[in-house]
Design a protein around this motif. Structure first.
Motif, PDB file in Angstrom:
ATOM      1  N   PRO A 208       2.614   7.397   4.705  1.00  0.00           N
ATOM      2  CA  PRO A 208       3.719   6.446   4.865  1.00  0.00           C
ATOM      3  C   PRO A 208       4.322   6.545   6.264  1.00  0.00           C
ATOM      4  O   PRO A 208       4.168   7.561   6.951  1.00  0.00           O
ATOM      5  N   PRO A 209       5.057   5.519   6.697  1.00  0.00           N
ATOM      6  CA  PRO A 209       5.485   5.439   8.099  1.00  0.00           C
ATOM      7  C   PRO A 209       6.839   6.078   8.372  1.00  0.00           C
ATOM      8  O   PRO A 209       7.639   6.332   7.468  1.00  0.00           O
ATOM      9  N   THR A 231      -2.642   3.867   5.518  1.00  0.00           N
ATOM     10  CA  THR A 231      -1.427   3.966   6.321  1.00  0.00           C
ATOM     11  C   THR A 231      -0.642   2.673   6.165  1.00  0.00           C
ATOM     12  O   THR A 231      -1.153   1.601   6.509  1.00  0.00           O
ATOM     13  N   THR A 232       0.584   2.756   5.657  1.00  0.00           N
ATOM     14  CA  THR A 232       1.310   1.545   5.296  1.00  0.00           C
ATOM     15  C   THR A 232       2.564   1.336   6.130  1.00  0.00           C
ATOM     16  O   THR A 232       3.062   2.247   6.794  1.00  0.00           O
ATOM     17  N   GLU A 233       3.075   0.090   6.064  1.00  0.00           N
ATOM     18  CA  GLU A 233       4.452  -0.173   6.446  1.00  0.00           C
ATOM     19  C   GLU A 233       5.226  -0.339   5.132  1.00  0.00           C
ATOM     20  O   GLU A 233       4.633  -0.254   4.056  1.00  0.00           O
ATOM     21  N   SER A 238       3.264  -7.996   7.499  1.00  0.00           N
ATOM     22  CA  SER A 238       1.951  -7.647   8.020  1.00  0.00           C
ATOM     23  C   SER A 238       2.112  -6.809   9.284  1.00  0.00           C
ATOM     24  O   SER A 238       2.837  -7.205  10.212  1.00  0.00           O
ATOM     25  N   PRO A 239       1.447  -5.675   9.360  1.00  0.00           N
ATOM     26  CA  PRO A 239       1.558  -4.852  10.576  1.00  0.00           C
ATOM     27  C   PRO A 239       0.916  -5.484  11.785  1.00  0.00           C
ATOM     28  O   PRO A 239       1.031  -4.954  12.893  1.00  0.00           O
ATOM     29  N   GLN A 240       0.256  -6.617  11.589  1.00  0.00           N
ATOM     30  CA  GLN A 240      -0.394  -7.288  12.716  1.00  0.00           C
ATOM     31  C   GLN A 240       0.474  -8.371  13.343  1.00  0.00           C
ATOM     32  O   GLN A 240       0.032  -9.068  14.256  1.00  0.00           O
ATOM     33  N   LEU A 241       1.703  -8.522  12.861  1.00  0.00           N
ATOM     34  CA  LEU A 241       2.621  -9.427  13.551  1.00  0.00           C
ATOM     35  C   LEU A 241       2.845  -8.924  14.968  1.00  0.00           C
ATOM     36  O   LEU A 241       2.840  -7.715  15.228  1.00  0.00           O
ATOM     37  N   ASP A 242       3.064  -9.851  15.901  1.00  0.00           N
ATOM     38  CA  ASP A 242       3.267  -9.423  17.279  1.00  0.00           C
ATOM     39  C   ASP A 242       4.618  -8.742  17.440  1.00  0.00           C
ATOM     40  O   ASP A 242       5.526  -8.890  16.614  1.00  0.00           O
TER      41      ASP A 242
END
Length: 433
Positions: A208-209, A231-233, A238-242
């Motif tokens: 976890p983060p 590995t999460t947020e 989405s962890p791929q957001l800018d």
């Protein structure tokens, strides 16, 4: 000949780029250092034992004769009970930190001014830290509260959705962006799944983060060591957001740890904690899971969530937690430092020191999850940490009754040494069945 000239030109350009990068990179050394050396080699003293610290001001690594310093001494993260100034005639001198009548920490803050710039350093000393006891109460229905919440979350289909990420995958590791339903229908949990490509059965690892609302990248290191890692947020993003989108969300959302603090059934961290259990549901459902080994690891908020996950879910077989946040948050109400996010620090007490909010805190404080642990754990932290102060961490880890391996690096703050990272990984490997 042309090829040789081309190679020479390319190498020359590369060398110039590296030199420019080196010239623009931060200096690895400090121009002025304030060295603080306790007279106890492990920085630990007994209650009522006097402590002192040798102070040395260095410029270019050389003690500065006649350096002027100011200092403050007092309980960790609380107002000082002693202030003063001192001239270091030979570049160094000894300061008394006094003692503590109760188990806990005292801190020394030293400042000096050289050529118009102020430099400072802090050191924290422990007094019988193994005797620091938690201050947060344990609700009578703590176990029932969380069993009910887990049962409700378990009725929600996981509905995992995978997106393969070739750009992050390697010759031996496949990386996926995974989205799954969390504790309620429509509430999604996002993370990166990293799996060894070689066929076989593997232990699974949940990571976890730390705190914040920010983008994240996949971590393939655990998979390279033979784990299937997730590995999460924690925010349903989405962890791929800018980074700009994340920044605007973070600015608009504010301090999520305050969200519905007056409602224990709907407090923000309820969904976060249950999301961690759902992550274990997901990992244990994978066909490549070896069916035996489920480990969790993280630092700060991630360290807290590692303890919470292992406390809530008996499928977890081992954990490694670094400087866990959310620990003994009520410490401030008892004259000592409390854990991040410092909900009850003096400046916050006018809004958060209410019966209903204190009741909510008792259901979410890491101390009460630490008391539930039944599996071996690796725990590490430093003394110079102002984010997750060592008083709060000791309160949590001292409450653990299960087998524990403790690695203290007193000089570290809210960070850890790579050697300690490696030590924790080797420890986790030894726990595998």
């Amino acid at each position: 000949m042309r090829l040789a000239q081309h190679l020479f030109t390319t190498l020359s350009c590369l060398l110039l780029l590296l030199q420019a990068e080196a010239q623009n990179s931060p200096a690895p050394l400090k121009l002025v250092d304030i060295l603080l050396t306790p007279d106890s080699k492990d920085w630990i003293y007994a209650v009522n034992q006097q402590a002192s610290v040798e102070v040395t001001v260095l410029q270019y690594g050389v003690p500065q004769e006649g350096a002027q310093i100011s200092f403050e001494v007092g309980p960790e993260l609380l107002p000082p009970d002693k202030k003063g100034e001192l001239t270091l005639r030979k570049g160094s001198g000894k300061l008394s930190v006094g003692t503590s009548k109760e188990p806990g920490f005292r801190q020394l803050v030293v400042k000096t001014e050289i050529n118009g710039k102020t430099y400072s350093n802090t050191v924290k000393l422990a007094f019988s830290p193994e005797k620091i006891m938690p201050t947060v109460p344990m609700p009578a229905d703590f176990a029932a509260f969380w069993e009910k919440a887990k049962a409700e979350a378990a009725t929600v289909p996981l509905d995992p959705q995978y997106t393969h990420l070739p750009a992050y995958s390697t010759a031996t590791i496949d990386v996926y962006l995974v989205s799954l339903q969390s504790f309620q229908k429509g509430k999604r949990l996002y993370g990166y799944l990293s799996k060894p490509k070689a066929p076989g059965k593997y232990p699974v690892l949940f990571s976890p983060p730390g705190a914040g609302i920010k983008p994240m990248n996949p971590q393939t290191g655990f998979a390279e060591q033979g784990f299937i890692s997730f590995t999460t947020e924690i925010h349903g993003l989405s962890p791929q957001l800018d980074s700009d989108t994340y920044k605007s969300i973070s600015t608009a959302f504010g301090d999520y740890w305050l969200n519905k603090l007056d409602d224990k059934d709907n407090y923000y961290y309820k969904g976060v904690y249950l999301g961690c259990v759902r992550a274990i549901d997901f990992l244990s459902s994978l066909p490549e899971f070896d069916g035996k080994n489920i480990v969790v690891t993280g630092g700060s908020q991630g360290g807290a969530l590692a303890i919470v996950t292992a406390g809530l879910d008996k499928r977890v077989t081992a954990l490694a937690a670094f400087y866990p946040a959310l620990s003994d948050m009520t410490g401030y109400l008892h004259g000592r430092a409390g854990g991040w996010p410092h909900l009850l620090a003096p400046r916050q007490q006018h809004t958060n020191n209410t019966p209903v909010k204190l009741n909510t805190i008792s259901y979410y404080d890491v101390v009460n999850f630490a008391k539930q642990l039944t599996v071996p754990g690796f725990y590490s932290w430093g003394y110079n940490d102002n984010t997750c102060p060592p008083t709060s961490v000791y309160a949590a880890i001292n409450a653990v009754k299960a087998s524990k391996t403790i690695v203290i690096t007193p000089i570290s703050g809210h960070w850890r040494f790579e050697e300690t990272n490696q030590q924790s990984l080797e420890w986790l490997k030894k726990q595998l069945k």
